[in-house]
Design a protein around this motif. Structure first.
Motif, PDB file in Angstrom:
ATOM      1  N   ASN A 194      39.790  42.916  47.003  1.00  0.00           N
ATOM      2  CA  ASN A 194      39.135  41.602  47.102  1.00  0.00           C
ATOM      3  C   ASN A 194      39.260  40.997  48.495  1.00  0.00           C
ATOM      4  O   ASN A 194      38.440  40.184  48.899  1.00  0.00           O
ATOM      5  CB  ASN A 194      39.723  40.627  46.066  1.00  0.00           C
ATOM      6  CG  ASN A 194      39.346  41.020  44.652  1.00  0.00           C
ATOM      7  OD1 ASN A 194      38.722  42.047  44.428  1.00  0.00           O
ATOM      8  ND2 ASN A 194      39.726  40.199  43.690  1.00  0.00           N
ATOM      9  N   LYS A 195      40.291  41.365  49.226  1.00  0.00           N
ATOM     10  CA  LYS A 195      40.459  40.822  50.575  1.00  0.00           C
ATOM     11  C   LYS A 195      39.804  41.719  51.628  1.00  0.00           C
ATOM     12  O   LYS A 195      39.247  41.223  52.612  1.00  0.00           O
ATOM     13  CB  LYS A 195      41.955  40.631  50.896  1.00  0.00           C
ATOM     14  CG  LYS A 195      42.198  39.853  52.172  1.00  0.00           C
ATOM     15  CD  LYS A 195      43.639  39.376  52.279  1.00  0.00           C
ATOM     16  CE  LYS A 195      43.839  38.553  53.541  1.00  0.00           C
ATOM     17  NZ  LYS A 195      45.166  37.939  53.606  1.00  0.00           N
ATOM     18  N   TRP A 236      43.479  45.611  43.138  1.00  0.00           N
ATOM     19  CA  TRP A 236      42.539  44.477  43.162  1.00  0.00           C
ATOM     20  C   TRP A 236      42.791  43.538  44.339  1.00  0.00           C
ATOM     21  O   TRP A 236      41.848  43.036  44.958  1.00  0.00           O
ATOM     22  CB  TRP A 236      42.581  43.709  41.832  1.00  0.00           C
ATOM     23  CG  TRP A 236      43.852  42.930  41.602  1.00  0.00           C
ATOM     24  CD1 TRP A 236      44.959  43.343  40.915  1.00  0.00           C
ATOM     25  CD2 TRP A 236      44.149  41.611  42.069  1.00  0.00           C
ATOM     26  NE1 TRP A 236      45.923  42.374  40.935  1.00  0.00           N
ATOM     27  CE2 TRP A 236      45.455  41.294  41.632  1.00  0.00           C
ATOM     28  CE3 TRP A 236      43.452  40.665  42.808  1.00  0.00           C
ATOM     29  CZ2 TRP A 236      46.068  40.073  41.908  1.00  0.00           C
ATOM     30  CZ3 TRP A 236      44.060  39.444  43.094  1.00  0.00           C
ATOM     31  CH2 TRP A 236      45.355  39.162  42.652  1.00  0.00           C
ATOM     32  N   PHE A 237      44.082  43.296  44.672  1.00  0.00           N
ATOM     33  CA  PHE A 237      44.370  42.297  45.714  1.00  0.00           C
ATOM     34  C   PHE A 237      43.969  42.818  47.096  1.00  0.00           C
ATOM     35  O   PHE A 237      43.596  42.036  47.969  1.00  0.00           O
ATOM     36  CB  PHE A 237      45.844  41.849  45.681  1.00  0.00           C
ATOM     37  CG  PHE A 237      46.851  42.934  45.523  1.00  0.00           C
ATOM     38  CD1 PHE A 237      47.309  43.650  46.610  1.00  0.00           C
ATOM     39  CD2 PHE A 237      47.345  43.253  44.267  1.00  0.00           C
ATOM     40  CE1 PHE A 237      48.242  44.645  46.460  1.00  0.00           C
ATOM     41  CE2 PHE A 237      48.286  44.261  44.095  1.00  0.00           C
ATOM     42  CZ  PHE A 237      48.738  44.966  45.193  1.00  0.00           C
ATOM     43  N   HIS A 238      44.028  44.136  47.299  1.00  0.00           N
ATOM     44  CA  HIS A 238      43.544  44.705  48.558  1.00  0.00           C
ATOM     45  C   HIS A 238      42.021  44.730  48.583  1.00  0.00           C
ATOM     46  O   HIS A 238      41.399  44.372  49.578  1.00  0.00           O
ATOM     47  CB  HIS A 238      44.075  46.132  48.742  1.00  0.00           C
ATOM     48  CG  HIS A 238      45.416  46.172  49.422  1.00  0.00           C
ATOM     49  ND1 HIS A 238      46.279  47.225  49.291  1.00  0.00           N
ATOM     50  CD2 HIS A 238      46.021  45.289  50.246  1.00  0.00           C
ATOM     51  CE1 HIS A 238      47.367  46.981  50.000  1.00  0.00           C
ATOM     52  NE2 HIS A 238      47.234  45.813  50.587  1.00  0.00           N
TER      53      HIS A 238
END
Lengths: 237, 281
Positions: free
Chosen positions: A88-89, A84-86
């Motif tokens: 979303n960015k 998710w953190f990759h």
């Protein structure tokens, strides 16, 4: 070399060359965006291996180059499997500076055409130690917001979208055997302008480890900013 | 020069959030349709998300920060970590272990201006709770223990930033002494920065943001002055950031908002966490 404290794999700079087309390119991926290393590699690769010519139609060259680079960048990233953190960015896309140069053989040496987006700098060093630089000419011109080449947005925006051309500056010149060309990403370029140590660097250019130690010393003594560093030196034999 | 240490994986920074979980936090936050506990939990979850966003690189989430979250008042006279079985954790661990994920949507534009509605996953690390009394002193004492341990291992790091969100006075004694002892703690780069955000529940209450003296605070509210005394003076880098956003700050302004609505809460959290991230290396 990578920023001190980072591994070599963390380096977001890219250099590429093609001796057939006589093209060289250096890019400095922005650490604030994700996959900038992938983007930096994609734009140096499409710059030196692209079919368009710098000399004939610069504007068409840039558009063609970033469209192909977007395809390379987009296909390199496995969008579906990103955490998710990759994910979303990464949707915001990647950014990088870029400096490209292409040479053309002339009776008395070479002529060149060069373009730049951002603060990667080309220096032309004369035998007497004086130099011209492009696109920046003084250390005060470096700041935290250089122009950048943008990949466009990531998934779920599709790969085939209209690209926005970056703010590009062009220059041309001639190059002969008495001169040297240096292409440097921002930290080295600023340091070269401030301290003028072209000769010291040239003396170390064949010994990568010595050059690495030399730059490490300059960073530790706060003369050079701790950043990914790329320096390319071109000369004619 | 203080508050200038580079923040790196070798020298991480620390954000420690404290949240009031007393019953009165179930009342609506002034000017909103949701409770103070819901808005505060959402704001802190979002702030952690923003910090993770800034630490996310191609190789993963880099541990530029450690994070701790303390809740006080979920159980009477008790303060505890809101992260299951953890106290202070590296930020990558939070990224990898959210409590749950929510589906949210946002509209993004393509280069031709067409808006595309996209779904994205938003992580939640802790849920809102509003249950009992306000054992703020216990919360601060727990924070002091954690800070003591963390500072012993991070002498050269950027000083910890502690952000306390509450809607009222402590019910377990005077928190001023503990707060002052926290503010007196330091790394080589300066003292711990202690921020306080007092949440309002009355619509139309005038917030007092970053006061430089107590005369601007309501004289009838004793804890308004108490929270002022418990708050750090804003260092120059934070003052500059607040001034860039046209906020009314001056030398001596405290890291404190009284009668905050949602906008002020979000602004305080953003400024409190933004200045240290400018030192990321």
């Amino acid at each position: 070399m990578s920023k001190l404290g980072n591994s070599e794999a963390d380096c977001e700079d890219s250099f590429n060359s093609n001796v057939r087309t006589l093209r060289y390119a250096v890019a400095d991926g922005a650490s604030s965006s994700l996959f900038s290393d992938v983007w930096a590699r994609a734009i140096t690769e499409t710059t030196v291996f692209g079919t368009q010519d710098f000399f004939t139609d610069p504007g068409k060259f840039i558009m063609n180059m970033i469209q192909k680079a977007r395809l390379v960048w987009y296909e390199h990233i496995n969008w579906q499997s990103l955490p998710w953190f990759h994910k979303n960015k990464a949707i915001a896309g990647s950014h990088s500076t870029l400096l490209g140069i292409q040479f053309q053989k002339e009776p008395s040496g070479y002529s060149y055409s060069t373009f730049a987006v951002g603060d990667t700098v080309l220096f032309k060093l004369q035998p007497d130690g004086t130099y011209e630089s492009f696109p920046l000419s003084s250390p005060e011109q470096f700041n935290n917001t250089p122009s950048l080449v943008w990949s466009g947005k990531g998934h779920p925006i599709p790969v085939n979208v209209r690209m926005i051309p970056p703010k590009t500056v062009w220059a041309s010149g001639t190059f002969n055997a008495s001169q040297h060309l240096f292409i440097a990403t921002d930290a080295v370029a600023k340091w070269l302008m401030e301290y003028g140590k072209f000769q010291e660097v040239r003396n170390l250019m064949y010994d990568k480890e010595k050059l690495r130690r030399y730059f490490t010393g300059e960073i530790n003594s706060k003369r050079m900013r701790n950043d990914d560093l790329t320096l390319v030196i071109l000369s004619l034999k | 020069m203080v508050y200038s240490s580079e923040i790196s994986r070798r020298n991480p920074g620390l954000f420690l959030f404290l949240i009031d979980q007393s019953r009165s936090m179930s009342h609506k936050l002034g000017g909103t349709l949701r409770s103070k506990s819901q808005e505060a939990a959402d704001a802190i979850n979002r702030q952690i998300y923003e910090l993770i966003y800034r630490c996310t690189k191609s190789d993963g989430v880099r541990d530029y920060f450690d994070i701790g979250i303390i809740g006080y008042g979920a159980v009477s006279d008790t303060a505890d970590s809101l992260l299951k079985d953890e106290t202070i954790v590296p930020i990558s661990k939070l990224a990898e272990n959210p409590l749950r994920m929510e589906k949210r949507t946002e509209k993004i534009s393509d280069p031709d201006g067409n808006e595309v509605e996209t779904e994205f996953e938003f992580p939640v690390w802790f849920e809102p709770v509003a249950n009992s009394n306000t054992p703020m002193v216990k919360g601060l004492k727990l924070a002091r223990e954690w800070l003591d341990d963390w500072l012993a291992e991070h002498h050269d790091s950027y000083p910890p930033v502690v952000i306390n969100i509450s809607d009222g006075a402590a019910t377990d004694g005077d928190p001023l002494e503990v707060a002052k002892s926290i503010i007196s703690m330091s790394s080589m780069d300066g003292n711990v920065l202690f921020w306080n955000c007092h949440l309002s529940e009355l619509k139309g209450q005038t917030p007092v943001a970053f006061p430089a003296d107590t005369t601007v605070l309501p004289a009838t509210e004793k804890f308004a002055t108490q929270l002022f005394e418990m708050s750090s003076e804003l260092p120059e880098s934070f003052l500059n950031l607040a001034q860039e956003r046209a906020l009314d700050v001056q030398p001596g302004s405290r890291a404190y908002v009284f009668n905050a609505g949602l906008d002020e809460l979000l602004e305080l959290l953003d400024i409190g966490t933004r200045a240290p991230t400018e030192n990321l290396q």
